[in-house]
Every structure is written in structure tokens, then in C-alpha cells.
Design an enzyme around this catalytic site. Sequence first.
Site, PDB file in Angstrom:
ATOM      1  N   LYS A 169      -9.349  54.786 -26.848  1.00  0.00           N
ATOM      2  CA  LYS A 169      -9.920  53.469 -27.175  1.00  0.00           C
ATOM      3  C   LYS A 169     -10.709  52.914 -25.976  1.00  0.00           C
ATOM      4  O   LYS A 169     -11.759  52.291 -26.138  1.00  0.00           O
ATOM      5  CB  LYS A 169      -8.777  52.523 -27.591  1.00  0.00           C
ATOM      6  CG  LYS A 169      -9.165  51.076 -27.764  1.00  0.00           C
ATOM      7  CD  LYS A 169     -10.143  50.820 -28.890  1.00  0.00           C
ATOM      8  CE  LYS A 169     -10.563  49.353 -28.886  1.00  0.00           C
ATOM      9  NZ  LYS A 169     -11.555  48.999 -29.880  1.00  0.00           N
ATOM     10  N   LYS A 237     -11.530  42.925 -20.284  1.00  0.00           N
ATOM     11  CA  LYS A 237     -10.225  43.585 -20.089  1.00  0.00           C
ATOM     12  C   LYS A 237     -10.330  45.085 -20.370  1.00  0.00           C
ATOM     13  O   LYS A 237      -9.817  45.914 -19.628  1.00  0.00           O
ATOM     14  CB  LYS A 237      -9.206  42.903 -21.007  1.00  0.00           C
ATOM     15  CG  LYS A 237      -7.826  43.498 -21.061  1.00  0.00           C
ATOM     16  CD  LYS A 237      -7.572  44.381 -22.278  1.00  0.00           C
ATOM     17  CE  LYS A 237      -7.718  43.689 -23.600  1.00  0.00           C
ATOM     18  NZ  LYS A 237      -7.519  44.561 -24.771  1.00  0.00           N
TER      19      LYS A 237
HETATM   20  P1  NAD Z   1      -6.597  37.231 -30.726  1.00  0.00           P
HETATM   21  O1  NAD Z   1      -6.574  36.434 -29.476  1.00  0.00           O
HETATM   22  O2  NAD Z   1      -7.457  36.808 -31.871  1.00  0.00           O
HETATM   23  O3  NAD Z   1      -5.085  37.368 -31.300  1.00  0.00           O
HETATM   24  C1  NAD Z   1      -3.957  37.567 -30.504  1.00  0.00           C
HETATM   25  C2  NAD Z   1      -2.761  36.971 -31.249  1.00  0.00           C
HETATM   26  O4  NAD Z   1      -1.569  37.290 -30.522  1.00  0.00           O
HETATM   27  C3  NAD Z   1      -2.817  35.446 -31.360  1.00  0.00           C
HETATM   28  O5  NAD Z   1      -2.614  35.073 -32.706  1.00  0.00           O
HETATM   29  C4  NAD Z   1      -1.678  34.964 -30.442  1.00  0.00           C
HETATM   30  O6  NAD Z   1      -1.070  33.781 -30.898  1.00  0.00           O
HETATM   31  C5  NAD Z   1      -0.730  36.143 -30.522  1.00  0.00           C
HETATM   32  N1  NAD Z   1       0.184  36.271 -29.385  1.00  0.00           N
HETATM   33  C6  NAD Z   1      -0.109  36.260 -28.064  1.00  0.00           C
HETATM   34  N2  NAD Z   1       0.997  36.483 -27.330  1.00  0.00           N
HETATM   35  C7  NAD Z   1       2.012  36.657 -28.222  1.00  0.00           C
HETATM   36  C8  NAD Z   1       3.398  36.950 -28.081  1.00  0.00           C
HETATM   37  N3  NAD Z   1       3.972  37.115 -26.874  1.00  0.00           N
HETATM   38  N4  NAD Z   1       4.137  37.066 -29.208  1.00  0.00           N
HETATM   39  C9  NAD Z   1       3.584  36.901 -30.428  1.00  0.00           C
HETATM   40  N5  NAD Z   1       2.272  36.634 -30.630  1.00  0.00           N
HETATM   41  C10 NAD Z   1       1.505  36.516 -29.534  1.00  0.00           C
HETATM   42  O7  NAD Z   1      -6.949  38.727 -30.268  1.00  0.00           O
HETATM   43  P2  NAD Z   1      -7.509  39.916 -31.218  1.00  0.00           P
HETATM   44  O8  NAD Z   1      -8.993  39.865 -31.240  1.00  0.00           O
HETATM   45  O9  NAD Z   1      -6.721  39.918 -32.483  1.00  0.00           O
HETATM   46  O10 NAD Z   1      -7.121  41.176 -30.298  1.00  0.00           O
HETATM   47  C11 NAD Z   1      -5.814  41.716 -30.271  1.00  0.00           C
HETATM   48  C12 NAD Z   1      -5.913  43.124 -29.656  1.00  0.00           C
HETATM   49  O11 NAD Z   1      -6.744  43.942 -30.499  1.00  0.00           O
HETATM   50  C13 NAD Z   1      -6.552  43.125 -28.260  1.00  0.00           C
HETATM   51  O12 NAD Z   1      -5.937  44.090 -27.451  1.00  0.00           O
HETATM   52  C14 NAD Z   1      -7.993  43.504 -28.553  1.00  0.00           C
HETATM   53  O13 NAD Z   1      -8.630  44.115 -27.437  1.00  0.00           O
HETATM   54  C15 NAD Z   1      -7.818  44.475 -29.725  1.00  0.00           C
HETATM   55  N6  NAD Z   1      -8.981  44.632 -30.600  1.00  0.00           N
HETATM   56  C16 NAD Z   1      -9.661  43.541 -31.067  1.00  0.00           C
HETATM   57  C17 NAD Z   1     -10.780  43.748 -31.888  1.00  0.00           C
HETATM   58  C18 NAD Z   1     -11.592  42.581 -32.427  1.00  0.00           C
HETATM   59  O14 NAD Z   1     -12.705  42.835 -32.907  1.00  0.00           O
HETATM   60  N7  NAD Z   1     -11.105  41.350 -32.386  1.00  0.00           N
HETATM   61  C19 NAD Z   1     -11.190  45.045 -32.216  1.00  0.00           C
HETATM   62  C20 NAD Z   1     -10.442  46.126 -31.765  1.00  0.00           C
HETATM   63  C21 NAD Z   1      -9.345  45.920 -30.937  1.00  0.00           C
END
Ligand code: NAD
Length: 293
Positions: A169, A237
Site C-alpha cells: 500500500k 503520513k
Molecule cells: P477518517 O479520519 O475519515 O476516519 C478515521 C475514523 O477513525 C474516524 O471516524 C475517527 O473517529 C475514528 N477513530 C480514530 N481513533 C479511534 C480510536 N482509537 N478508536 C475508534 N475510532 C477511532 O480517515 P479515513 O479517510 O477513513 O482513513 C482511515 C485509514 O484508511 C487511514 O489509514 C487512511 O490512510 C486509509 N485510507 C483512506 C482512504 C480514503 O480515500 N479516505 C483510501 C485508502 C486508505
Amino acid sequence: MKLGYIGLGNMGGALARRLLRQHKMRVYDLKPENMAKLADKGGAASQNPRALAAECDMVMTCLPTSKEVHDAIFGLDGIAAGMKRGGIIADMTTGDPNATRAMAKELAAKGITLIDAPVSGGPHGADAGTIAIMVGAPDDVYAKMKPVFTVISPNIFHCGDVGTGQVMKLVNNVVTASIRTITFEAVTMGVKNGLSFKACAEVLAKSSGRSYTTEVTLPRIASGNAAASFTLGLMHKDVRLATELGVASGSPMLVAGLVREMYQTAINEHGADGDVNLMIRLFERQSKVKVAP
Ligand code: NAD
């Protein structure tokens, strides 16, 4: 198999929605409003990761970084305190592969298996069922998990043992972050020299400079709907984690180092929560030209 999902933000929320088409699940997020969004789709809110894990054979996590994953697993009321021996945690976070390997080792002593299964294709790819899932797991655990991942998408890749899904990734995101940056820079030059943004987007999408950025991102920006639902902070990140792996393994990442600092510059201007496509504004300002609608 009883399933649970922790982390219901942009990405985790979309992946959980997809799974809820076939499985009822326990769900948990620090933000109650994110759990509430899944209530009518069969997502039963849990009080904390410990309570969720006590009811599940398999728990998926999709959290910002490996730090939050560590908190959710080993913190007070964490998964490790509730899960029975034989349970599986599949971390879909774009995390640090070395941190994941260390957590997997610690959990193995408690009879719990941790694997990594990060995704690429964004929330819209999850909704469409086309997202790529990169799995790092022993063969027997991969075989157990594959039917669950198949509900999300047929594009599942077994990359090797634990940690390799996240390495893959990071390889992907360093490529996509770099291409996005050079595409924005080049299009800015094109617009300053008489091209329209629309012409750049259309021609690049059918030429040798094409990529996800030209096929998906530029048309979206052209239509005035630039939001990628992915933040500058998360992209920084990913590039940082990739360059850290490069440093640790003696694999120079000269271009990625430059790209990482460009994302830091964009964060300093727009904040870590700003959308990743705000990167184009950096080039607009540097070239003193309005590029994107
Ligand atoms: P986001 O900030 O939208 O969501 C993160 C969620 O985690 C939030 O709802 C937050 O409240 C929750 N959270 C944080 N700490 C927590 C804890 N200790 N316990 C429970 N819940 C907790 O982020 P995202 O865009 O959904 O990204 C999440 C992961 O997926 C990241 O590692 C990101 O790099 C990866 N990712 C994101 C995308 C994208 O397009 N958004 C694509 C591929 C991968």
C-alpha cells in the site's frame, strides 16, 4: 463468523457499509454519529472495542494510523482485553508495517492473529465494489479471510506474510502522491501557456501521461467537485512511512522525499484536514495563475 468493524470514517465507513450488505456486524467509532449512520443498515453500536471483540470472531480496523490501531487493540477496554483465543484482527489501516509486525507478535502470545489488509480506491471504490485489498497474512489465515473480503471486492491480492499488505500500500501511495503532484504542476504550466484546464484533463486521460489523477481526479476538479474524501495529512503520513522504510532498509527515495515535503508545505497552508486536492492551490500561487475551477 461473527464480524466487527472499528473505525467508521471516510474509508472504514464505506467498507463497513459494503460488508453490511451481507453480514450483520458490531461496529465502533470514537464518534457516535459515525456509528449512528450504520444503525439502519444492521450495524449494532458497541460501547468500546473490548465489548465489540467479546462478541466477535473477527474484527476489522480502519483507523488513521498504527498509533490509533495500537490504542484500539491494547488500550484500556481494547480489543485484546475482550477477544477470545483464536480470534482474528484484520487491520485495513494504511499503517506502519513494522508496527503491525510488532503488534502481531505481541498478540500471538495471547492466541490472537493480526493480519494487515489495507485498501486502495477510495470510498467511491468501496461503494462500487471495485477497491483493491492488499493482504499480508499466513496462507491459512488468508484462506479464512478471503470470503469476507470478497463481499467488499473481488480485487484481493495476497502479498505475503503479515506486514506485506501495508508495504504494498505504501508503494502504491508513494506512486499516486507523486503522480498527483507532477500532474498538478504540469497542468498549471499548461494553463499559464494558453491551454484550458478541461483540454489538459481530456488529452492527458487519453495520452501517455494518463493515470488515476488524469482519469478520475482532473475530471472531478473540472466539474467543480474536487473533494477526494482523503486528507493532506493522511497522504503525507503515507509518503512519510514509505520514506522511513526506505531509510531503514537503505533504499534511497529521492523523489518521494521531495514529494513528502511538498505535502508538508500544503499542510502548512491548508491544514492536515484539508482535502488532498488542495495541493493544486500551491502551484496556482507559485505560478500566479488560476488553474482549477
Ligand atoms: P477518517 O479520519 O475519515 O476516519 C478515521 C475514523 O477513525 C474516524 O471516524 C475517527 O473517529 C475514528 N477513530 C480514530 N481513533 C479511534 C480510536 N482509537 N478508536 C475508534 N475510532 C477511532 O480517515 P479515513 O479517510 O477513513 O482513513 C482511515 C485509514 O484508511 C487511514 O489509514 C487512511 O490512510 C486509509 N485510507 C483512506 C482512504 C480514503 O480515500 N479516505 C483510501 C485508502 C486508505
